[in-house]
Each structure stands twice: as structure tokens, then as C-alpha cells.
Scaffold this motif. Structure first.
Motif, PDB file in Angstrom:
ATOM      1  N   ARG A 106       0.798  -1.222   0.000  1.00 54.12           N
ATOM      2  CA  ARG A 106       0.000   0.000   0.000  1.00 54.12           C
ATOM      3  C   ARG A 106       0.837   1.281   0.000  1.00 54.12           C
ATOM      4  O   ARG A 106       0.824   2.052   0.969  1.00 54.12           O
ATOM      5  CB  ARG A 106      -0.950   0.001   1.198  1.00 54.12           C
ATOM      6  CG  ARG A 106      -1.962  -1.130   1.183  1.00 54.12           C
ATOM      7  CD  ARG A 106      -2.929  -1.003   0.028  1.00 54.12           C
ATOM      8  NE  ARG A 106      -3.951  -2.053   0.037  1.00 54.12           N
ATOM      9  CZ  ARG A 106      -4.939  -2.154  -0.842  1.00 54.12           C
ATOM     10  NH1 ARG A 106      -5.023  -1.262  -1.818  1.00 54.12           N
ATOM     11  NH2 ARG A 106      -5.830  -3.120  -0.780  1.00 54.12           N
ATOM     12  N   PRO A 107       1.586   1.536  -1.065  1.00 56.12           N
ATOM     13  CA  PRO A 107       2.367   2.775  -1.124  1.00 56.12           C
ATOM     14  C   PRO A 107       1.462   4.001  -1.111  1.00 56.12           C
ATOM     15  O   PRO A 107       0.289   3.935  -1.503  1.00 56.12           O
ATOM     16  CB  PRO A 107       3.119   2.656  -2.450  1.00 56.12           C
ATOM     17  CG  PRO A 107       2.302   1.710  -3.269  1.00 56.12           C
ATOM     18  CD  PRO A 107       1.713   0.745  -2.297  1.00 56.12           C
ATOM     19  N   HIS A 108       2.017   5.130  -0.676  1.00 58.38           N
ATOM     20  CA  HIS A 108       1.263   6.376  -0.646  1.00 58.38           C
ATOM     21  C   HIS A 108       1.280   7.087  -1.991  1.00 58.38           C
ATOM     22  O   HIS A 108       0.346   7.803  -2.333  1.00 58.38           O
ATOM     23  CB  HIS A 108       1.835   7.311   0.415  1.00 58.38           C
ATOM     24  CG  HIS A 108       1.775   6.766   1.795  1.00 58.38           C
ATOM     25  ND1 HIS A 108       2.865   6.222   2.434  1.00 58.38           N
ATOM     26  CD2 HIS A 108       0.739   6.652   2.663  1.00 58.38           C
ATOM     27  CE1 HIS A 108       2.514   5.821   3.643  1.00 58.38           C
ATOM     28  NE2 HIS A 108       1.239   6.062   3.802  1.00 58.38           N
ATOM     29  N   VAL A 109       2.381   6.918  -2.738  1.00 57.11           N
ATOM     30  CA  VAL A 109       2.559   7.605  -4.021  1.00 57.11           C
ATOM     31  C   VAL A 109       3.173   6.624  -5.006  1.00 57.11           C
ATOM     32  O   VAL A 109       4.062   5.848  -4.643  1.00 57.11           O
ATOM     33  CB  VAL A 109       3.481   8.843  -3.881  1.00 57.11           C
ATOM     34  CG1 VAL A 109       3.685   9.524  -5.227  1.00 57.11           C
ATOM     35  CG2 VAL A 109       2.912   9.828  -2.870  1.00 57.11           C
ATOM     36  N   VAL A 110       2.705   6.662  -6.247  1.00 61.16           N
ATOM     37  CA  VAL A 110       3.351   5.921  -7.328  1.00 61.16           C
ATOM     38  C   VAL A 110       4.048   6.925  -8.235  1.00 61.16           C
ATOM     39  O   VAL A 110       3.472   7.961  -8.596  1.00 61.16           O
ATOM     40  CB  VAL A 110       2.333   5.093  -8.140  1.00 61.16           C
ATOM     41  CG1 VAL A 110       2.984   4.518  -9.397  1.00 61.16           C
ATOM     42  CG2 VAL A 110       1.763   3.963  -7.292  1.00 61.16           C
ATOM     43  N   LYS A 111       5.304   6.632  -8.570  1.00 63.10           N
ATOM     44  CA  LYS A 111       6.067   7.482  -9.472  1.00 63.10           C
ATOM     45  C   LYS A 111       6.472   6.643 -10.682  1.00 63.10           C
ATOM     46  O   LYS A 111       7.018   5.537 -10.523  1.00 63.10           O
ATOM     47  CB  LYS A 111       7.302   8.028  -8.751  1.00 63.10           C
ATOM     48  CG  LYS A 111       8.189   8.939  -9.610  1.00 63.10           C
ATOM     49  CD  LYS A 111       9.337   8.184 -10.254  1.00 63.10           C
ATOM     50  CE  LYS A 111      10.144   9.082 -11.176  1.00 63.10           C
ATOM     51  NZ  LYS A 111      11.196   8.337 -11.910  1.00 63.10           N
ATOM     52  N   THR A 112       6.188   7.113 -11.881  1.00 66.93           N
ATOM     53  CA  THR A 112       6.524   6.344 -13.079  1.00 66.93           C
ATOM     54  C   THR A 112       7.698   6.978 -13.811  1.00 66.93           C
ATOM     55  O   THR A 112       7.884   8.195 -13.788  1.00 66.93           O
ATOM     56  CB  THR A 112       5.333   6.243 -14.054  1.00 66.93           C
ATOM     57  OG1 THR A 112       5.083   7.527 -14.652  1.00 66.93           O
ATOM     58  CG2 THR A 112       4.083   5.765 -13.334  1.00 66.93           C
TER      59      THR A 112
END
Length: 527
Positions: free
Chosen positions: A100-106
């Protein structure tokens, strides 16, 4: 300058708790967590490796989903091997369903199919921080060496599927040009126009990075949130050690968002971090090509003492000293500061109103030595001359002191600057002037400042909602009312500043420990 060997006894609320404290695991706030979905760089300057190092440097956990494996070095990209689609999907499900990450960065998304799978996964496992979707899209299209990493079909998928889900998209001027059909971007005005056009694709914020903008003496980035533009400037660092700056900036923004920062503040902190890392790394020799990596952790030069870069979580328990109180209890300022840090104070401000400059400076130097041994930043109240003379980590100034813009010009880009603010207008001016945070209050009546009007919890809420910067609540806060302050649950309310409740007590360390535990419990309940 802060020597990079912080004592593990003290760290911010988001990192390891002070070992001196006995806080149960149920009371600890969640660790901020970024998931990086990107390609692997064998030279470790960009991609997944840059994201991991940038998040580590900013005190945030980073998990990964690898979309491609590249063979590259400081000369260029020698090969790209795209990870099979079903395995990318398995990686996404593994992390998103459990951690359950808080932010996804691509970063590098090498096929339209991978973009579709990513979008499906994010719909199945929504990612949020402080009840807000959090997706940072760095549209990697061309490597530093000029190798094309994203074709026309991928551009269509980015525009139509991923960008509408994004909280922030961070194209450089070449990537922004490609997103807009190769429109030329040659001026800051062009960057503003591009940001506005890209915003129409659906992202909530667009940051056009101008590091490659020709004929500009500064590195200028333009942020557009659909209503207003923000311009971020930093000195242009001349170095070949710049491979991965785009990935790093986006990852650092994601890290700050994971801590709860608002987008403008996250960009400000991330940009200053990248500027500092580039300046530090400009003479490091790694590889024989022209796209050399830089040192994200500022460790490779050995004994180098790095500045204590601002972290909003440092504001959690903000101890403001008072020499008059210490005298009443028969202790020195130095002993008081040490006791506060041992109790869990995450930042210290030295405030001396009635002391000669020479004595103030000697006290500040001694307190600074203690703070650095624990890895806790030390600020000087009002006196920029003293802060410069002892090389403190920064200053806190009031409305009657010099403007934040002048303080920033005097102190340089790496020092911490806080400003006391009561109104939205003052908070806006602090942001424009280059401050890192604002102190808002007095929330409650206090005996340290006579005739100081209070703003109450409603005023604090108004200040937080109006501020683009992190906020620390000040004025009359103690163990009986701190919970009421923190349970406001505002994302940019990072902590409380306390004077009497710590220093006008027999045991500073005990009072600090008690307040730290209470704040940790309040934060856990809110989150």
C-alpha cells in the motif's frame, strides 16, 4: 554544515523513532512509501536506481516495479530488454495489494500494454496520501544520450490514459514538446504555454523542467496547477555529472508528497535537493562518457559535511528555547537543548532577546555542536548575523524582521528559513520570498509574548489551507491541547512549536518525551 553521521537516537516522526523513547508500535505513524515503476539503469545514474537513492536521501521507503532492463553507461544506451507484460503485472499486484504505497512514481514505460496494465492496477488498488490520489508521471521518452525510449503510440497512451490519472506530470522541455506534437519551446513564456496545454490532458499539476532551456543563466522550472503558475529558479550547476536529474527530481517530489507536502512545497524542496546534490557531485569522476551520474546521498567525498537540507517532518516537535526559563530552573541553555533533543525534539530554535551578541554567538556555537551530534537542525531566531557567524542550519524570522527574500539571498539556497505568519497574505509572501515553512499562531494565549493576539484553531486551519508551505503551530501549546491541534488532520500541518511546556519545567527531557508520545498518538489517530 551538517556532518552526515546523524545519531540514531533522534530522527523525524516519519523515520525511526528515537530509541530513548518507549513508544509502542501501534503509536508510530506510517512510514511514507513511494512505488517506482520504471526501467533499470545498469549504470545506476537514472531509472529505478536513481529513484531508490533519491527516496532514501529524502527519508522515504521506495519499492519498485521494473518495466525494462537497460544496458547503459556514461557513454549511452547499448541495449533495452522490455520485461514481459505478465511479469510487470505480477510485480504491480505484489506491491500494491500488500504494501500500500502512498505515491506511485513512473519513469520509463516502454509499451502501450504496460501503460494499460498500470492504469488497471491503479484503479484496482488506488494509491492515496492524505485522502488524495497521488501519481507522479515522469514521461521518460529520450535518454540523455539521445536514444528514443518511447514511440508515437506510447505518447498517445500517455496523453489519453495515464495523464488524466496523474497528480503531477514532470516533462522536460523536449518531452513537453513531444507531448504537444513537437511544438518548439525556447523561452519561459513557451514553457508556461506548454504547461497550460498539457494540463488540458487531465493531470492536476504540470511541472515543465527547464534545465535544458538555452540562453538561460538559471535552471527554471514552471509549475501550473490549472489556476496559477509558479516559477522555481536555481543556479545552473556546470557539470557532466547530471545523468538522472529528471528521474531524481520527480522521485524527490514523490517522496515529499508521500510525507504529506503540497505540490508547490514538494517541488521547492525537491529542486533544492537536486541543486545541492549536483553542486556536491560536479567533480566526481565515474566513467569516461559525457553523461556521468551524481551522488544522491552526498557520501562519496568521505569527510564532506553536507548541509542539513530542509525536511518538513523536522517540524514535528519544534523546541524554542528561553534563557529566562532556564535561569529559573538553574540550568544552562546547552543543558536544556541537550535534554530536549534526548526527549525527542526534532528541531531546535535558539531564541535570545536580552543577551549580548558575543554571548549569543558562543551559546549558539555550543548548542549547534550538540544538535549536529544528534542530527537535529538548529535555527536562530531573528538574528541572521548570528546564524551566518556560527553556520547554523537556518533562521526563523517574524513579520517585523527582514523579508524572506532578503534572508534567502544572504543565507543561500541550502539554509532553512521559517517565517511567522498570521494571515494568508503573509503566508503567500513567505512562499514567494523563498521560505521553507511558516509558523502560524499564536493558537492559544501564551506568557512568552505579551499582547499577542491569538488565532485559535479556526485561524490555524485557515492559515494551513492558505499556505503552500508546511506549517508548524505556535503559541501556548502544551500537553493538554496539542492533541486538539494535531487532530485537525491538515496535510501541511507538520507539528507544534513549544516553549514553556518544555523549558519552564523541572525536567525538560521528561516533558519533551511526554509531548512526543502524545503527538505521535495524535498523528496515528488522524492518519
Amino acid at each position: 554544515m551538517f556532518c552526515a553521521s546523524p545519531n540514531p537516537l533522534v530522527s523525524s516522526m516519519w523515520n525511526l523513532k528515537p530509541r530513548a523513547l518507549t513508544i509502542s508500535s501501534s503509536m508510530e505513524p506510517k512510514i511514507p512509501h513511494v512505488l517506482s515503476v520504471a526501467g533499470s539503469d545498469s549504470g545506476a545514474g537514472a531509472g529505478i536506481q536513481a529513484d531508490l537513492k533519491a527516496c532514501a536521501a529524502r527519508g522515504v521507503y521506495c519499492s519498485t516495479v521494473i518495466t525494462a532492463v537497460t544496458a547503459q553507461n556514461t557513454v549511452g544506451v547499448q541495449g533495452v530488454n522490455v520485461v514481459p507484460l505478465d511479469f510487470v503485472e505480477k510485480q504491480l499486484k505484489s506491491v500494491l495489494s500488500d504494501m500500500r504505497p502512498h505515491v506511485v512514481k513512473t519513469g520509463m514505460l516502454p509499451s502501450t500494454e504496460i501503460i494499460k496494465i498500470l492504469c488497471q492496477s491503479l484503479r484496482e488498488f488506488p494509491v492515496q496520501v492524505f485522502m488524495k490520489e497521488a501519481l507522479v508521471v515522469d514521461p521518460v521518452m529520450v535518454s540523455t544520450s539521445g536514444d528514443v525510449l518511447a514511440g508515437p503510440s506510447i505518447l498517445d497512451s500517455l496523453r489519453e490514459e495515464l495523464l488524466p490519472m496523474a497528480d503531477v506530470v514532470t516533462p522536460n522541455i523536449k518531452e513537453a514538446s513531444r507531448l504537444l506534437g513537437c511544438a518548439p519551446l525556447e523561452t519561459i513564456a513557451d514553457m508556461r504555454s506548454a504547461a497550460k496545454s498539457i494540463h488540458k490532458f487531465g493531470p492536476r499539476n504540470v511541472l515543465v523542467k527547464g534545465g535544458d532551456l538555452q540562453h538561460s543563466s538559471d535552471a527554471v522550472d514552471i509549475l501550473y496547477d490549472g489556476k496559477e503558475f509558479f516559477e522555481f529558479r536555481s543556479s545552473r550547476v556546470k557539470t557532466q555529472n547530471s545523468h538522472g536529474t529528471g528521474c531524481t527530481l520527480a522521485a524527490a517530489i514523490a517522496a515529499e508528497l508521500a510525507k504529506g507536502s503540497q505540490v508547490p512545497s514538494a517541488v521547492k524542496v525537491a529542486k533544492r535537493y537536486v541543486e545541492t546534490a549536483l553542486e556536491y557531485s560536479k567533480d566526481i569522476l565515474i566513467g569516461n562518457g559525457n553523461q556521468r551520474p551524481f551522488d544522491h546521498l552526498l557520501k562519496l567525498k568521505g569527510s564532506f559535511c553536507m548541509p542539513h537540507l530542509f525536511d518538513p517532518q523536522d517540524l514535528f516537535l519544534y523546541a524554542v528555547t528561553d534563557s529566562r526559563m532556564n535561569k529559573r530552573w538553574g540550568r544552562s541553555m546547552i543543558d536544556a537543548v541537550k535534554a530536549a533533543i534526548e526527549g525527542g525534539a526534532t528541531i531546535v530554535q535558539i531564541r535570545e532577546k536580552d543577551v549580548e551578541t558575543r554571548n549569543f554567538l558562543e551559546t549558539a556555537k555550543a548548542c549547534l555542536e550538540i544538535c549536529r551530534s544528534f542530527g537535529v537542525p538548529l535555527l536562530i531566531n531573528d538574528r541572521i548575523d548570528v546564524a551566518l557567524a556560527c553556520d547554523a542550519d537556518g533562521v526563523h524570522i517574524g513579520q517585523s524582521d527582514m523579508p524572506a527574500s532578503i534572508a534567502r539571498a544572504l543565507l543561500g539556497p541550502t539554509k532553512i528559513i521559517g517565517v511567522s505568519c498570521k494571515t494568508p497574505e503573509q503566508a503567500e509572501q513567505a512562499f514567494v520570498g523563498g521560505a521553507d515553512y511558516i509558523g502560524s499562531g499564536g493558537v492559544y494565549p501564551t506568557n512568552t509574548k505579551e499582547n499577542n493576539p491569538t488565532i485559535g484553531l479556526d485561524g490555524l486551519r485557515t492559515a494551513c489551507l492558505a499556505s503552500k508551505l508546511p506549517v508548524v503551530a505556535i503559541g501556548g501549546i502544551n500537553a493538554s491541547n496539542a492533541h486538539s491541534v494535531m487532530k485537525l488532520g491538515l496535510p501541511n500541518l507538520k507539528g507544534v512549536a513549544v516553549v514553556s511546556a518544555l523549558f519552564d519545567r523541572e525536567s525538560v527531557s521528561t516533558e519533551t518525551r511526554t509531548l512526543y508520545e502524545l503527538l505521535a498518538e495524535s498523528t496515528r489517530v488522524v492518519s
